[in-house]
Design a protein around this motif. Structure first.
Motif, mmCIF file in Angstrom:
data_model
loop_
_atom_site.group_PDB
_atom_site.id
_atom_site.type_symbol
_atom_site.label_atom_id
_atom_site.label_comp_id
_atom_site.label_asym_id
_atom_site.label_seq_id
_atom_site.Cartn_x
_atom_site.Cartn_y
_atom_site.Cartn_z
ATOM 1 N N VAL A 68 0.879 -1.162 0.000
ATOM 2 C CA VAL A 68 0.000 0.000 0.000
ATOM 3 C C VAL A 68 0.919 1.215 0.000
ATOM 4 N N VAL A 69 0.662 2.156 -0.904
ATOM 5 C CA VAL A 69 1.474 3.374 -0.922
ATOM 6 C C VAL A 69 0.546 4.557 -0.685
ATOM 7 N N ILE A 70 0.794 5.272 0.400
ATOM 8 C CA ILE A 70 0.022 6.471 0.714
ATOM 9 C C ILE A 70 1.021 7.601 0.922
ATOM 10 N N ARG A 71 0.826 8.687 0.207
ATOM 11 C CA ARG A 71 1.757 9.820 0.250
ATOM 12 C C ARG A 71 3.183 9.399 -0.085
ATOM 13 N N GLY A 72 3.296 8.488 -1.056
ATOM 14 C CA GLY A 72 4.613 8.093 -1.531
ATOM 15 C C GLY A 72 5.383 7.183 -0.590
ATOM 16 N N LYS A 73 4.730 6.711 0.467
ATOM 17 C CA LYS A 73 5.428 5.858 1.432
ATOM 18 C C LYS A 73 4.752 4.489 1.493
ATOM 19 N N ASN A 74 5.563 3.436 1.487
ATOM 20 C CA ASN A 74 4.992 2.100 1.651
ATOM 21 C C ASN A 74 4.465 1.942 3.069
ATOM 22 N N VAL A 75 3.235 1.496 3.166
ATOM 23 C CA VAL A 75 2.539 1.395 4.443
ATOM 24 C C VAL A 75 2.218 -0.074 4.706
ATOM 25 N N ILE A 76 2.276 -0.470 5.958
ATOM 26 C CA ILE A 76 1.917 -1.843 6.329
ATOM 27 C C ILE A 76 0.426 -1.880 6.675
ATOM 28 N N VAL A 77 -0.290 -2.861 6.127
ATOM 29 C CA VAL A 77 -1.692 -3.036 6.524
ATOM 30 C C VAL A 77 -1.841 -4.396 7.200
ATOM 31 N N GLU A 78 -2.606 -4.393 8.271
ATOM 32 C CA GLU A 78 -2.833 -5.618 9.035
ATOM 33 C C GLU A 78 -4.288 -5.634 9.481
ATOM 34 N N ARG A 79 -4.741 -6.814 9.873
ATOM 35 C CA ARG A 79 -6.079 -6.897 10.446
ATOM 36 C C ARG A 79 -6.068 -6.131 11.757
ATOM 37 N N GLY A 80 -7.040 -5.264 11.923
ATOM 38 C CA GLY A 80 -7.091 -4.463 13.147
ATOM 39 C C GLY A 80 -8.225 -4.913 14.040
ATOM 40 N N ASP A 81 -8.248 -4.369 15.227
ATOM 41 C CA ASP A 81 -9.368 -4.608 16.130
ATOM 42 C C ASP A 81 -10.237 -3.368 16.125
ATOM 43 N N ALA A 82 -11.519 -3.578 16.227
ATOM 44 C CA ALA A 82 -12.425 -2.436 16.281
ATOM 45 C C ALA A 82 -12.014 -1.560 17.462
ATOM 46 N N LEU A 83 -12.187 -0.286 17.291
ATOM 47 C CA LEU A 83 -11.754 0.649 18.326
ATOM 48 C C LEU A 83 -12.637 0.571 19.555
#
Length: 96
Positions: A68-83
């Protein structure tokens, strides 16, 4: 029932420090309906909550091999927990 449903939340890590909620929502909307986006600027992390588990899973599935690239930076995505409410409360209000 709760245990079987996939999480609707996706955790984004190593965000560019200028990443905004709008950046995250723009990205996540390709996969479905975004319920909320919460960014913790000091940590470079965010949680985006989708309207369904499969939408959240689609983000993760699409990016197993492709960063995932957001604002030119590679970002890590993972399964999250609901807040939890306390996490929502702690969200840093200042936008970059």
């Amino acid at each position: 029932e709760e245990g079987d449903t996939p999480s609707k939340a996706v955790l984004f890590r190593r965000l560019h420090k200028k990443t905004s909620k709008v950046d995250l929502i723009d990205f996540a909307q390709q996969y479905g309906t975004v319920i909320s986006a919460n960014v913790w600027y000091g940590f470079g992390q965010a949680i985006v909550e989708m309207s369904t588990g499969p939408e959240a899973e689609a983000i993760l599935a699409s990016h197993m091999d492709v960063p995932v690239v957001i604002r030119g930076k590679n970002v890590i995505v993972e399964r999250g927990d609901a807040l939890s409410d306390s996490q929502r409360f702690k969200e840093s209000p200042k936008n970059p």
